[in-house]
Design a protein around this motif. Structure first.
Motif, mmCIF file in Angstrom:
data_model
loop_
_atom_site.group_PDB
_atom_site.id
_atom_site.type_symbol
_atom_site.label_atom_id
_atom_site.label_comp_id
_atom_site.label_asym_id
_atom_site.label_seq_id
_atom_site.Cartn_x
_atom_site.Cartn_y
_atom_site.Cartn_z
ATOM 1 N N ASN A 28 -4.755 -8.516 -0.440
ATOM 2 C CA ASN A 28 -4.461 -7.691 0.727
ATOM 3 C C ASN A 28 -5.356 -8.127 1.869
ATOM 4 O OD1 ASN A 28 -2.607 -5.732 -0.526
ATOM 5 N ND2 ASN A 28 -4.429 -5.231 -1.743
ATOM 6 N N MET A 29 -4.759 -8.362 3.004
ATOM 7 C CA MET A 29 -5.549 -8.803 4.150
ATOM 8 C C MET A 29 -5.235 -7.903 5.333
ATOM 9 S SD MET A 29 -4.133 -12.502 3.258
ATOM 10 C CE MET A 29 -4.888 -13.641 4.413
ATOM 11 N N TYR A 30 -6.260 -7.193 5.776
ATOM 12 C CA TYR A 30 -6.074 -6.290 6.904
ATOM 13 C C TYR A 30 -6.957 -6.735 8.059
ATOM 14 C CZ TYR A 30 -4.045 -3.271 3.352
ATOM 15 O OH TYR A 30 -3.277 -2.769 2.341
ATOM 16 N N GLY A 31 -6.464 -6.581 9.247
ATOM 17 C CA GLY A 31 -7.277 -6.939 10.403
ATOM 18 C C GLY A 31 -6.990 -5.994 11.555
ATOM 19 N N ILE A 32 -8.052 -5.641 12.267
ATOM 20 C CA ILE A 32 -7.854 -4.831 13.464
ATOM 21 C C ILE A 32 -8.814 -5.346 14.524
ATOM 22 C CG2 ILE A 32 -9.500 -3.058 12.637
ATOM 23 C CD1 ILE A 32 -6.508 -1.895 14.480
ATOM 24 N N SER A 33 -8.351 -5.507 15.743
ATOM 25 C CA SER A 33 -9.282 -5.916 16.785
ATOM 26 C C SER A 33 -9.026 -5.143 18.067
ATOM 27 C CB SER A 33 -9.188 -7.418 17.042
ATOM 28 O OG SER A 33 -8.046 -7.700 17.793
ATOM 29 N N PHE A 34 -10.110 -4.941 18.792
ATOM 30 C CA PHE A 34 -10.051 -4.238 20.072
ATOM 31 C C PHE A 34 -10.677 -5.144 21.109
ATOM 32 C CE2 PHE A 34 -10.267 -1.234 16.701
ATOM 33 C CZ PHE A 34 -9.241 -0.356 17.013
ATOM 34 N N LEU A 35 -9.902 -5.491 22.101
ATOM 35 C CA LEU A 35 -10.406 -6.452 23.069
ATOM 36 C C LEU A 35 -10.282 -5.902 24.476
ATOM 37 C CD1 LEU A 35 -8.504 -9.532 21.616
ATOM 38 C CD2 LEU A 35 -10.862 -8.879 21.147
ATOM 39 N N ASP A 36 -11.258 -6.268 25.318
ATOM 40 C CA ASP A 36 -11.102 -5.982 26.739
ATOM 41 C C ASP A 36 -11.784 -7.096 27.531
ATOM 42 O OD1 ASP A 36 -13.777 -5.426 26.570
ATOM 43 O OD2 ASP A 36 -13.572 -3.273 26.838
ATOM 44 N N LYS A 37 -11.966 -6.868 28.833
ATOM 45 C CA LYS A 37 -12.510 -7.904 29.728
ATOM 46 C C LYS A 37 -11.799 -9.229 29.440
ATOM 47 C CE LYS A 37 -15.992 -5.298 31.328
ATOM 48 N NZ LYS A 37 -16.692 -4.557 30.286
ATOM 49 N N LYS A 38 -12.592 -10.284 29.257
ATOM 50 C CA LYS A 38 -11.968 -11.589 28.983
ATOM 51 C C LYS A 38 -12.147 -11.980 27.525
ATOM 52 C CE LYS A 38 -11.614 -13.872 33.399
ATOM 53 N NZ LYS A 38 -11.722 -12.766 34.322
ATOM 54 N N GLN A 39 -12.308 -11.009 26.669
ATOM 55 C CA GLN A 39 -12.526 -11.287 25.256
ATOM 56 C C GLN A 39 -11.296 -11.956 24.632
ATOM 57 O OE1 GLN A 39 -13.567 -7.435 23.706
ATOM 58 N NE2 GLN A 39 -15.675 -7.584 24.430
ATOM 59 N N HIS A 40 -11.587 -12.688 23.576
ATOM 60 C CA HIS A 40 -10.512 -13.419 22.904
ATOM 61 C C HIS A 40 -10.713 -13.319 21.397
ATOM 62 C CE1 HIS A 40 -7.548 -16.609 22.219
ATOM 63 N NE2 HIS A 40 -8.416 -17.177 21.399
ATOM 64 N N ALA A 41 -9.662 -12.974 20.686
ATOM 65 C CA ALA A 41 -9.758 -12.959 19.223
ATOM 66 C C ALA A 41 -8.558 -13.691 18.647
ATOM 67 C CB ALA A 41 -9.807 -11.535 18.693
ATOM 68 N N ASP A 42 -8.829 -14.574 17.720
ATOM 69 C CA ASP A 42 -7.779 -15.380 17.112
ATOM 70 C C ASP A 42 -7.930 -15.279 15.592
ATOM 71 O OD1 ASP A 42 -6.116 -17.326 16.117
ATOM 72 O OD2 ASP A 42 -6.878 -18.946 17.379
ATOM 73 N N ASN A 43 -6.965 -14.659 14.955
ATOM 74 C CA ASN A 43 -6.977 -14.583 13.495
ATOM 75 C C ASN A 43 -5.988 -15.580 12.925
ATOM 76 O OD1 ASN A 43 -8.767 -12.355 12.363
ATOM 77 N ND2 ASN A 43 -7.777 -11.333 14.099
ATOM 78 N N PHE A 44 -6.518 -16.436 12.098
ATOM 79 C CA PHE A 44 -5.692 -17.482 11.505
ATOM 80 C C PHE A 44 -5.721 -17.283 9.996
ATOM 81 C CE2 PHE A 44 -4.697 -21.563 9.757
ATOM 82 C CZ PHE A 44 -3.844 -22.177 10.667
ATOM 83 N N THR A 45 -4.578 -16.946 9.410
ATOM 84 C CA THR A 45 -4.582 -16.696 7.964
ATOM 85 C C THR A 45 -3.671 -17.685 7.245
ATOM 86 O OG1 THR A 45 -2.678 -15.203 7.916
ATOM 87 C CG2 THR A 45 -4.809 -14.211 8.404
ATOM 88 N N GLN A 46 -3.998 -17.901 6.005
ATOM 89 C CA GLN A 46 -3.162 -18.757 5.170
ATOM 90 C C GLN A 46 -3.225 -18.247 3.732
ATOM 91 O OE1 GLN A 46 -3.360 -23.171 5.428
ATOM 92 N NE2 GLN A 46 -4.263 -23.018 3.400
ATOM 93 N N VAL A 47 -2.060 -18.045 3.148
ATOM 94 C CA VAL A 47 -2.030 -17.653 1.744
ATOM 95 C C VAL A 47 -1.209 -18.682 0.988
ATOM 96 C CG1 VAL A 47 -1.426 -15.862 0.081
ATOM 97 C CG2 VAL A 47 -2.025 -15.227 2.414
#
Ligand SMILES: Nc1ncnc2c1ncn2[C@@H]1O[C@H](COP(=O)(O)OP(=O)(O)OP(=O)(O)O)[C@@H](O)[C@H]1O
Ligand SMILES: [Mg+2]
Lengths: 248, 455
Positions: free
Chosen positions: B290-309
């Motif tokens: 099980n893979m869960y992800g949550i992100s909260f971004l503002d301003k110029k923030q950057h989030a990149d989730n890269f998954t592989q199963v």
């Protein structure tokens, strides 16, 4: 209490309400009937403050103040309540949080102390009994997975909690079984007082046996085309709308 | 053109640097780590620091993050008197075994490892790779430098990190919480290499918290390998909470043996640039991932989730739910690859990515990728990018709840689906609270620490 003058409303450039006039005095119950698509829900939503409806002219005063200027939340806190024809499901927002916030916002507005969790639960149980709502429903998210009838009961439950001075019930009777209809009517009647008023939108005379209106209006193509006493509802039940349609 | 020049310059810079500090890197390190360094570095030079031209980094250009003049920490520095003093993250009632990693180095002194059950090892990688190399060579093989330049760079530079071993049948009744603390007087590039092995039938709850002090540029490049033996159960929580000048590149590799269950939660509450690589290989029948992800971004923030199963064996289930809330000019990306190999029949693989854009300037890229070579499988994927449901918002407001609060309720509701899956109850409550704070625009930080206006 509520005074609607020559109200014109459009949605997406289409004119839906075409000059509504309506006076609701304290203690009165007004029924609004009319064929599908005639603008009943539009009127209800405009009064509650839904933004997608554009008021092109006319005015609405609530307790002598301009209603149309106010945000939906301020109208609610001033004592206006809309029981939605189609209550929306809001997954992830727990019923209890939602109801407690709503009740406490109202209390703050009136200068009353906010309820603690314990006090709120007590109040909630009391009102739940009153409208015969299954206790499990408050463990869910707002309206999530509620049956049609449960959604309607939930509206009346919220009304009982918030004790509005003007309740607008948009087809709250649709989809209710006979017992539920009585319970809902009792809920409304329990709030009746010389200071409180209601606008009841319905297609069926049956509800008006329980919530007896002072006036019945027929809304057709965006206008109130006829106003009379409670006997008008009986007449409609018998004759349908054809005679109204040919007259207008 | 300028990009190419920059690319050459940057690579040259790190090549020159590697040559310059090579001796320091090899010094004091075990053979098992040193044996890989040169080869991994060659691989890094070949691949270069990723730009958008690199298919796997299509949505994240790492060049700007590598531009500052970073200091590295190649040896254990004088330990702060008491890391617990610096770090006061108040997760109330979170009764954990607390351990610290300081600028990439495991701090034995500050960690409460003496109270662990018999046979459980939590120690520095440097130590273990010298004293118990057989433990490492038995399991450590998941992260391949040739597949990712950041893994290559990590392998070339890594000297320490934590090593966690839970032997056969041992069930840890207390969660282990590891605080990654970054603190420096200048811009800092931290390399960390971690190994986690949970043997047959063993059970582990692990919580990793990233934390940075001072307003410097930080770049953290970590690699973590997780091995779950047959019938093992692992819950892996990563709480990412850094300031806007921090870049975090986390690569987590998980191998599961038969009947094991691994659940990961990646909660990105704050950070300048976050890239999470999460790669699973289900190497036995009947695994659940099980893979869960949550992100909260503002301003110029950057989030990149890269998954592989990779479903390598039949009868396994994988389930991914990733959600992002993007405010202001923030950008997000999700790439999820599911590969079902030929004989992995009766595979169930699900993936969902839901995103909430709070402004017109925020953007989200989402890219599912299914490679299915077996015929009897159930796979599904879905992605949504949308705004707050206006009907629902109106409903709440019509009950007297003001607009801001109603929006907050809606955003909390959006995140709720992921957060409710956190089994560690005090953590779930704490994250709920942090998320609420975060959404209110207050910093989702421990009350003791404050970054001032820049965050
Ligand atoms: N948001 C909207 N966008 C477009 N058209 C709308 C919208 N809301 C209402 N209308 C149109 O306005 C007219 C009046 O709708 P309204 O819902 O007010 O009718 P009603 O009298 O409540 O009908 P019913 O008895 O079926 O509930 C209909 O033709 C409807 O399609
Ligand atoms: Mg209607």
């Amino acid at each position: 209490m509520l005074s609607i003058k020559d109200l014109y409303v459009s949605v997406e450039g289409m004119e839906i309400l075409k000059g509504i006039n309506l006076e609701v005095k304290p203690g009165e119950v007004h029924a609004i009937m009319g064929p599908n698509g005639s603008g009943k829900s539009t009127l209800a939503n405009v009064l509650a403050g839904k933004e997608e409806y554009e008021v092109t002219s006319g005015s609405v005063l609530f307790d002598g103040e301009d209603l149309l200027d106010k945000a939906p939340e301020d109208r609610a806190k001033d004592g206006l309540f809309l029981s939605f024809q189609y209550p929306v499901e809001i997954p992830g927002v727990p019923m209890v949080n939602f109801l407690k916030s709503a009740v406490n916002e109202h209390r703050k507005h009136k200068g009353e102390k906010e309820l603690t969790a314990g006090e709120f639960l007590k109040l909630m149980r009391e009102k739940m009994d009153m409208v015969d709502m299954h206790p499990n429903l408050t463990n869910r998210s707002v309206n999530e997975g509620f049956s049609g009838g449960e959604k309607k009961k939930n509206e009346i439950f919220q009304m009982a909690l918030l004790e509005p001075r003007l309740a607008i019930l948009d087809e709250t009777d649709s989809g209710l079984d006979i017992d539920a209809l009585k319970t809902v009517a009792n809920g409304v009647n329990a709030l009746r007082s010389p200071e409180r008023s209601a606008i009841v939108v319905t297609h069926y005379q049956r509800l008006l046996d329980y919530i007896v209106p002072d006036f019945v209006h027929i809304l057709y193509k965006g206008k109130i085309v006829k106003t009379a006493g409670k006997e008008l509802a009986l007449e409609l039940e018998e004759k349908g709308y054809d005679w109204i349609k040919t007259e207008n | 053109m300028s990009v190419t020049i920059e690319k050459v310059d940057l690579s040259l810079k790190y090549t020159a640097y590697y040559k310059q500090v090579k001796e320091e890197l090899f010094e004091g390190s075990s053979d098992i780590l040193n044996d890989q360094r040169n080869k991994a570095f060659q691989s890094f030079v070949m691949q270069g620091i990723p730009t958008r031209k690199n298919e796997d980094y299509k949505y994240t250009n790492l060049h700007p993050s590598f531009a500052p003049e970073f200091a590295f920490v190649h040896s254990r520095t004088d330990e702060e008197a008491n890391l617990q003093e610096i770090f006061r993250c108040d997760v109330p009632q979170l009764d954990t075994t607390l351990a610290f990693v300081y600028n990439g180095w495991f701090s034995k002194k500050s960690s409460a490892i003496d109270r662990l059950p018999e046979g459980v090892i939590l120690d520095s990688l440097e130590n273990i790779s010298k004293e118990r190399p057989e433990l490492l060579s038995k399991y450590a093989s998941l992260a391949n430098p040739d597949e990712d330049p950041m893994v290559a760079m990590n392998t070339a530079f890594a000297k320490d990190g934590f090593f966690l071993f839970v032997p056969k049948g041992v069930v840890l009744d207390k969660a282990i919480q590891i605080i990654n603390l970054m603190k420096g007087s200048s811009d800092l590039l931290v390399t960390q290499r971690n190994y986690i092995c949970v043997e047959e039938g063993a059970k582990l709850q692990l919580l990793l918290c990233d934390h940075s002090e001072n307003q410097n540029n930080y770049l953290s490049n970590s690699v973590t390998e997780v091995f779950a033996g047959s019938n093992a159960e692992v819950e892996f929580y990563a709480l990412q909470n850094q300031h806007n000048k921090a870049t975090s590149i986390h690569s987590v590799f998980v191998e599961q043996q038969r009947d094991s269950r691994v659940t990961t939660h990646t909660a990105s509450l704050h950070g300048g640039l976050i890239r999470n690589n999460l790669k699973f290989i289900l190497n036995g029948e009947n695994c659940e991932a099980n893979m869960y992800g949550i992100s909260f971004l503002d301003k110029k923030q950057h989030a990149d989730n890269f998954t592989q199963v990779i479903h390598a064996k039949p009868h396994c289930v994988s389930n991914q739910v990733y959600k992002n809330v993007l405010d202001e000019q923030s950008t997000g990306a999700f790439s999820g690859r599911i590969h079902v190999v030929r004989d992995a029949q009766k595979t169930n693989a699900f993936q969902r990515n839901n995103n909430l854009l709070l402004t017109d300037q925020a953007t989200m890229q989402t890219k599912p990728q299914l490679i299915i070579d077996a015929d009897d499988v159930k796979c599904s994927h879905g992605a949504t990018v949308g705004q707050i449901d206006e009907e629902a918002l109106f409903y709440l407001r019509a009950r007297g709840i003001d607009e801001d609060k109603a929006r907050l309720m809606m955003m909390n509701a959006f995140a709720h689906e992921v957060i409710q899956e956190i089994k560690l109850e005090p953590l779930r409550e704490r994250i709920d609270e942090l998320v609420d704070k975060r959404l209110r625009g207050e910093l989702a930080r421990c009350h003791e620490c404050s970054y001032g206006k820049d965050c």
